[in-house]
Design an enzyme around this catalytic site. Structure first.
Site, PDB file in Angstrom:
ATOM      1  N   TYR A 100       0.798  -1.153   0.153  1.00  0.00           N
ATOM      2  CA  TYR A 100      -0.155  -0.009   0.034  1.00  0.00           C
ATOM      3  C   TYR A 100       0.872   1.335   0.067  1.00  0.00           C
ATOM      4  O   TYR A 100       1.985   1.349   0.770  1.00  0.00           O
ATOM      5  CB  TYR A 100      -0.933   0.007   1.403  1.00  0.00           C
ATOM      6  CG  TYR A 100      -1.505   1.490   1.335  1.00  0.00           C
ATOM      7  CD1 TYR A 100      -2.831   1.574   1.006  1.00  0.00           C
ATOM      8  CD2 TYR A 100      -1.092   2.512   1.912  1.00  0.00           C
ATOM      9  CE1 TYR A 100      -3.611   2.462   1.027  1.00  0.00           C
ATOM     10  CE2 TYR A 100      -1.685   3.663   2.165  1.00  0.00           C
ATOM     11  CZ  TYR A 100      -3.021   3.719   1.534  1.00  0.00           C
ATOM     12  OH  TYR A 100      -3.753   4.837   1.658  1.00  0.00           O
ATOM     13  N   GLU A 185      -4.112   6.895  -3.564  1.00  0.00           N
ATOM     14  CA  GLU A 185      -3.517   5.898  -3.210  1.00  0.00           C
ATOM     15  C   GLU A 185      -3.252   4.684  -4.327  1.00  0.00           C
ATOM     16  O   GLU A 185      -4.010   4.811  -5.309  1.00  0.00           O
ATOM     17  CB  GLU A 185      -4.877   5.101  -2.453  1.00  0.00           C
ATOM     18  CG  GLU A 185      -4.986   5.590  -1.119  1.00  0.00           C
ATOM     19  CD  GLU A 185      -6.187   4.809  -0.420  1.00  0.00           C
ATOM     20  OE1 GLU A 185      -6.365   4.714   0.814  1.00  0.00           O
ATOM     21  OE2 GLU A 185      -7.090   4.090  -0.945  1.00  0.00           O
TER      22      GLU A 185
END
Lengths: 369, 293
Positions: A100, A185
């Protein structure tokens, strides 16, 4: 404004972040064509809702006829309130690991924060804090390449791969800046035998900065009425009750809804007509409230910039154009209060001076008393 | 005493030739605020209601010793206006402008920190020390001098509360609007700290709303305060994921909920009003308890 996945990935690709090869399609036949060109594919609905996978908005196909069938199933489907009109068909990845990477505005600290974890593929909120590396960024100095290298080191990654990942993280920062993002993201950032690839992405652009991004297509979120209100420059949220509400200022509007609920009423909406909106947009706004077929309309104005006579004129005009029987409960104090009251009385309406009495009256009317 | 602004504050109005700037400059001057100059690039040499207009803030500082500014310029130019007044050394900058991009706001706040200056807002109604100085767009008649420090995220709701306090004979020392955006210059804690140290303030009312964590951080600070705090929070009925007018008023990913804020504040010893009109009563109650101690 939230951007669709394919637009986020377009921004990533422009910044030099690797994304899977693929295309946006709007028919099953096109999906088959893409699969024929690139082999096994992931077929992903382009909607703004999270959790698309669980809701049946993502499928995989190895062969063109299969891609066509899966695409036909997903197109037109409702996913968490959004109808699927477009699919992103892209190369299916062989996953070795999922990371991530994100950059977000941290309001309380008044600065951006870079977030990274080796536990990608799930919501970052669900990842234990000890598996997350966070770094605050000075908004003037920026996030420099050496800091990206340090973040990657703290994730426990080394070697060539670490170098590539640091480069991607630094480029993600550049996307954050270039697009005036509130949040960007890559989740998951997939490690494959060919190197890291941004398998899914999110890019939320600050609404206030859209004047600097006129090239971005407008992505419309919310119900028809919510969109219409936005086009009038008003903040509106649908809540589903039977007491329509217009007030001026976000705080007083929220306060009005809370008071209604506390008194046993059910607000139909949030509508902030504050900030000195003129007669015309306020009239349109009240017409929109009447269009919800409420049992009663509550107007709660403590006028500062907002002028009470403008509000009164808007109420009178909207009632006339809708020819409505719906009762209005009006609380009107502040700038040009006398003029506003005079206009209302001319048209057989009256106003309260206290919020408490007005809210109680609206609740009683909604209950048929 | 008061906090942030008082009768000695010398104000420059940035964007004084626009509709909003002109209108509110007049109201502030009528209130007694010392408006020493206006700034409007390209309009230097003009005057607005007898106030001299300059092209740059530095010129206004050189000629008139301005030490605070209030900004009405449109959002696309607001970052530059804020940075200009900070660079010129002004200690208090009030940004009324709504719609300033959050990246711009972050830059401004970072620069303000290096200058040791205070930015109020953006998207604020401003600051008023009743009877001394009004640096904002609030309706003056809602306020009177007195012992209550009031700090709020929202404008109209705080007008409502200030007017009720004033009506009950409870005037205010200073009233500060934090602003409704996600990134603002002052948080609750910054203002609570100043009010705690202000001899003219004997009780604090804070008006918060859903979204963000500023109220929870305030609760931590309140635990160590000697002055009583009464709070009201808007947004109990707000659904998650929806922006309630203010850019900052949104429950995101389970954070910034009404319940978490009420729990934090109650746990810190603040009196939390369920309805806005309960605030005045709570203030009277806490003031008489404090006096009896």
């Amino acid at each position: 404004m939230k951007l669709y996945e394919y637009l986020a990935k377009r921004a990533f690709a422009e910044a030099g972040i690797p994304v899977p090869p693929g295309r946006v399609v709007s028919s099953p036949a096109e999906a088959a064509v893409v699969c024929r060109e690139i082999g096994p594919v992931a077929i992903k609905s382009q909607v703004l809702a999270g959790g698309r996978g669980k809701a049946g908005g993502i499928a995989f196909a190895d062969w063109p006829h299969e891609a066509e069938a899966r695409a036909a199933e997903i197109l037109g489907k409702e996913i968490r309130g959004y109808r699927v009109e477009e699919l992103l068909v892209e190369k299916k990845l062989t996953v070795q690991a999922e990371l991530y990477f994100g950059v977000a505005v941290e309001g309380a600290a008044r600065r951006p924060v870079v977030i990274a974890s080796t536990q990608g593929g799930v919501n970052i909120e669900e990842v234990p804090e000890k598996a997350i590396v966070r770094r605050a960024v000075d908004p003037i100095w920026g996030f420099r390449p050496y800091r990206a290298r340090e973040v990657v080191r703290r994730l426990g990654l080394t070697g060539n791969e670490a170098g590539r990942l640091a480069d991607i993280l630094h480029r993600l920062w550049q996307v954050f800046r270039r697009y005036d993002a509130e949040l960007v993201e890559i989740n998951p950032l997939v490690l494959t035998s060919d190197g890291p690839v941004a398998a899914d992405g999110r890019l939320n652009v600050d609404d206030y900065a859209l004047f600097r991004h006129k090239d971005l297509p407008a992505v419309e979120e919310g119900s028809d009425r919510e969109r219409k209100a936005r086009s009038l420059g008003l903040a509106y949220v649908e809540l589903g009750g039977d007491i329509a509400v217009m007030a001026n200022g976000a705080g007083i509007t929220m306060g009005t809804l809370d008071v209604l609920q506390e008194l046993g009423g059910r607000p139909a909406n949030f509508l902030d007509a504050g900030g000195g909106a003129g007669v015309e947009p306020m009239t349109r706004a009240i017409e929109m409230l009447l269009d919800q077929s409420p049992k009663v309309v509550l107007v709660n104005i403590f006028g500062g910039i907002t002028r009470c006579d403008d509000v009164a004129q808007a109420v009178v005009a909207a009632r006339a154009s809708c020819g409505t029987e719906v009762p209005f409960v009006i609380r009107l104090v502040g700038t040009n209060e006398g003029e506003g009251l005079a206009i209302l009385r001319e048209h057989g309406l009256d106003a309260y001076t206290g919020m408490e009495e007005a809210a109680a009256r609206a609740v009683a009317l909604a209950r048929g008393r | 005493m008061a906090i942030l602004i008082d009768e000695k504050t010398r104000v420059v109005v940035q964007g004084i030739t626009g509709n909003q700037g002109k209108f509110h400059a007049r109201l502030m001057a009528e209130y007694g605020t010392r408006l020493v100059a206006g700034v409007s690039p390209g309009k230097g040499g003009a005057d607005v209601d007898g106030i001299d207009v300059y092209d740059t803030v530095e010129e206004a500082v050189e000629r008139h010793g301005a030490n605070a500014s209030i900004i009405f310029v449109p959002a696309p130019f607001a970052r530059d206006a804020c940075l200009e007044s900070l660079e010129a050394g002004l200690g208090v900058v009030v940004a009324i402008t709504e719609g300033i991009p959050v990246h711009d706001a972050m830059e401004v706040m970072a620069f303000a920190r290096t200058k040791g200056a205070v930015v109020v807002g953006p998207n604020t109604f401003g600051v008023i020390s009743p009877g001394k100085c009004k640096l904002g767009i609030m309706p003056a008649r809602a306020y009177a001098p007195g012992p209550v420090g009031l700090v709020a995220r929202s404008g109209t709701l705080s007008y409502e509360i200030a007017a009720a306090l004033t009506g009950a004979g409870l005037g205010q020392s200073t009233v500060v609007g934090l602003g409704g955006d996600r990134v603002v210059g002052l948080n609750f804690v910054d203002v609570l700290r100043r009010l705690e140290g202000d001899p003219a303030t004997s009780i604090v009312v804070m008006v918060g709303e859903i979204g963000g964590t500023a109220e929870e951080e305030a609760a931590e600070f309140i635990k160590g305060m000697t002055k009583p705090v009464v709070a009201y929070l808007a947004g109990r009925s707000a659904p998650p994921g929806k922006r309630m007018g203010h850019a900052g008023a949104i429950i995101e990913r389970g954070r910034g909920t009404f319940e978490s804020k009420v729990d934090a504040l109650t746990g810190a010893g603040a009196a939390v009003a369920r309805l806005p009109w309960e605030i005045t009563g709570l203030v009277q109650e806490r003031l008489s308890t404090a006096a009896g101690d």
